[in-house]
Design an enzyme around this catalytic site. Structure first.
Site, PDB file in Angstrom:
ATOM      1  N   LEU A   9      20.938 -10.481   7.125  1.00  0.00           N
ATOM      2  CA  LEU A   9      20.395 -11.243   8.003  1.00  0.00           C
ATOM      3  C   LEU A   9      19.041 -11.237   8.045  1.00  0.00           C
ATOM      4  CD1 LEU A   9      23.197 -12.090  10.693  1.00  0.00           C
ATOM      5  CD2 LEU A   9      23.109 -12.765   8.358  1.00  0.00           C
ATOM      6  N   ALA A  10      18.094 -11.976   7.707  1.00  0.00           N
ATOM      7  CA  ALA A  10      16.736 -12.000   7.755  1.00  0.00           C
ATOM      8  C   ALA A  10      16.023 -13.216   8.053  1.00  0.00           C
ATOM      9  CB  ALA A  10      16.320 -11.329   6.387  1.00  0.00           C
ATOM     10  N   ARG A  16       8.367 -11.141  19.027  1.00  0.00           N
ATOM     11  CA  ARG A  16       7.763  -9.904  19.966  1.00  0.00           C
ATOM     12  C   ARG A  16       6.606  -8.810  19.147  1.00  0.00           C
ATOM     13  NH1 ARG A  16      12.334  -7.168  22.474  1.00  0.00           N
ATOM     14  NH2 ARG A  16      10.661  -6.078  23.760  1.00  0.00           N
ATOM     15  N   ASP A 109      16.030  -6.106  10.203  1.00  0.00           N
ATOM     16  CA  ASP A 109      15.062  -5.474  11.063  1.00  0.00           C
ATOM     17  C   ASP A 109      15.650  -4.153  11.494  1.00  0.00           C
ATOM     18  OD1 ASP A 109      17.139  -6.248  12.978  1.00  0.00           O
ATOM     19  OD2 ASP A 109      15.685  -7.206  14.259  1.00  0.00           O
ATOM     20  N   ASN A 373     -17.034   0.874 -15.158  1.00  0.00           N
ATOM     21  CA  ASN A 373     -16.216   0.251 -15.558  1.00  0.00           C
ATOM     22  C   ASN A 373     -15.846  -1.266 -15.454  1.00  0.00           C
ATOM     23  OD1 ASN A 373     -15.130   0.632 -12.886  1.00  0.00           O
ATOM     24  ND2 ASN A 373     -12.918   0.703 -13.592  1.00  0.00           N
ATOM     25  N   ARG A 427     -32.076   9.865 -20.725  1.00  0.00           N
ATOM     26  CA  ARG A 427     -32.731   9.921 -19.452  1.00  0.00           C
ATOM     27  C   ARG A 427     -34.169   9.807 -19.693  1.00  0.00           C
ATOM     28  NH1 ARG A 427     -30.863  15.682 -18.630  1.00  0.00           N
ATOM     29  NH2 ARG A 427     -32.677  16.723 -19.415  1.00  0.00           N
TER      30      ARG A 427
END
Ligand code: UD1
Ligand code: CA
Length: 460
Positions: A9-10, A16, A109, A373, A427
């Site tokens: 049961l959901a 709350r 729950d 990337n 570099r």
């Protein structure tokens, strides 16, 4: 073997929780509550699982389907109106009509229930019981249905709002999980009405009805922590604490050292090998496998990763999904690895990001090196061979390949492939200007600007 149908049961929104998210999608140990319940149902060997969701709750349905173990059939039913727990179970009528020996109702729950408890709840059915109720003794029974007994046998469940003062003194309460003889469950459900304080169809009325039909109702007692339901964020945090304690205990029992267990957070699917050492403050997200003899040092965050035997990770390391570390790999501080395979003996010890990459064995990646990337649109791969030496602060602009045994010089921006065994220097060459500093200081202190020739080619 008896066939098992589990009905979850959901349909509750869980006001709350003060959340935009439906209650059962809130997470405990990285997995939604309904996901935990689906996993438990699957591990309890449910042949099928029927999930009852509220109207337009495709999100809950999707999550429930995704969380069911492979090979377990899942049917989703919608309860159009919230008219009570028996009404919710009847939303899954088609699943009930398809038939099963045992039918178990779980709540979405109540995430901490273990498969062993489902097995214990079913056991009396095989002995002829019609209904089995999971009972517990909460510190404060307010709000729970009370289990009323007669000569030791369960006679009825009385909801708080319908109970007399005498009945409210009963300490044994309904945890919410119930098991039914599959041959009578539809008959029981159809006899339930809404003549009660809440004008709801109470699943709990099935107990007295079964008794009136001459069938036994039985209580199986469970641990109060295990059956705690979550209605608020505070209870969500309590559930997290209980589950983490369980996961830590299991990890230690299986041969991992947790130096400060209360600071380590695990997922239900975290796999830790033997003689793994986890230092304080480590978080494991979903899908992590750590092989034997690994050390995970303090303050590391790991998810979707595999860590090979004898590797060391951290302190302060982050392994993201798709990180696969070979045997004896070293990942040091402030290093992030994502979707990258690192071969045995490779080291990335300081301040680096390696993403969308393949790295061979025994390669050393110098401090501050980064795979570039992403170009803002797509991700590109970096391939680094074995026995490579990536100099400190190298930027590898993907797609790019560095061959076996090559070197890259410190501070390089590598945009072209580097052949095996080559040295790549990428570099600007250094220029020293003799005496420049004192000439410049003299001009600046006299209020003049620097001479053109002294600053040529340099930013001001
Ligand atoms: C229920 C039990 C009570 C038990 C308690 C344990 C009934 C009548 N009472 O009370 O004996 O002690 O659980 O926590 O069963 N739901 C639906 N549709 C509905 C109503 C409920 O799906 O129309 C679902 C809720 O989402 C929840 C579960 O059923 O997961 C329980 O419903 P809730 O209203 O919370 O029942 P309680 O009053 O707590
Ligand atoms: Ca409730």
């Amino acid at each position: 073997m008896r066939q098992l149908l589990v009905i979850v049961l959901a349909a509750g929104e869980g006001t709350r929780m003060a959340s935009r998210l439906p209650k059962v999608l809130h997470k405990v140990a990285g997995r939604s509550m309904v996901g935990h319940v689906m996993a438990t149902a699957g591990n309890a060997e449910a042949g099928r699982i029927a999930v009852v969701v509220g109207p337009e709750r495709e999100d809950v349905a999707r999550e429930a389907r995704a969380a069911a173990p492979e090979g377990t059939g899942v049917d989703v039913f919608v309860q159009a109106e919230r008219l009570g727990t028996a009404h919710a179970v009847l939303a899954a009528r088609a699943a009930l009509e398809a038939g099963a020996d045992d039918v178990v109702v779980m709540y979405g729950d109540t995430p901490l229930v273990r498969p062993e408890t489902i097995a214990a709840l079913r056991a009396p059915l095989a002995q002829g019981a019609g209904v089995v109720v999971l009972g517990f003794r909460p510190e404060d029974p307010t709000g729970y249905g009370r289990l009323l007994t007669e000569g030791g046998a369960l006679a009825a469940i009385r909801e708080e709002k319908d109970a007399s003062d005498e009945e409210r003194k009963v300490a044994l309460c309904n945890a919410g999980l119930m098991a039914f003889d599959g041959r009578i469950v539809l008959d029981l459900l159809e006899r339930i009405d809404d003549a009660n304080a809440k004008k709801e169809f109470y699943l709990t009325d099935a107990v007295a009805i079964a008794r009136s039909l001459g069938r036994d109702a039985v209580v199986v007692e469970a641990d109060a922590q295990e059956v705690a339901g979550v209605n608020t964020r505070a209870q969500l945090a309590q559930a997290e604490a209980i589950l983490q304690q369980r996961l830590r205990a299991a990890a230690m029992a299986a041969g991992a050292t947790l130096v400060a267990p209360e600071t380590v957070f695990l997922s239900p699917d975290t796999k830790l090998g033997r003689d793994v050492v986890i230092e304080p403050n480590v978080v494991f997200g979903p899908k992590v496998i750590v092989e034997d003899d690994v050390t995970i040092r303090a303050f590391s965050h790991i998810e979707g990763a595999r860590v090979g035997r004898g590797a060391t990770v951290g302190p302060f390391a982050r392994l993201r999904p798709g990180a696969v570390l070979g045997e004896g790999v070293h990942i040091g501080n402030f290093v992030e690895i994502k979707a990258a395979q690192l071969g045995a003996g490779t080291k990335v010890n300081h301040l680096s990001y390696i993403g969308d990459s393949t790295v061979g064995t025994n390669t050393n990646i110098g401090a501050g090196s980064i795979t570039c990337n992403y170009d803002g649109f797509a991700k590109h791969r970096t391939t680094i061979g074995s026995d490579v030496f990536i100099g400190t602060n190298t930027l590898l602009v993907a797609p790019v390949t560095v061959g076996d045994g090559a070197y890259t010089a410190t501070g390089g921006v590598i945009t072209d492939d580097v052949p095996a065994d080559a040295l790549a220097v990428a570099r600007a060459r250094q220029v020293n200007k003799e005496g420049f500093a004192s000439r410049l200081r003299a001009r600046l202190s006299a209020g003049l600007s620097p001479k053109k020739e002294d600053t040529k080619g340099h930013p001001k």
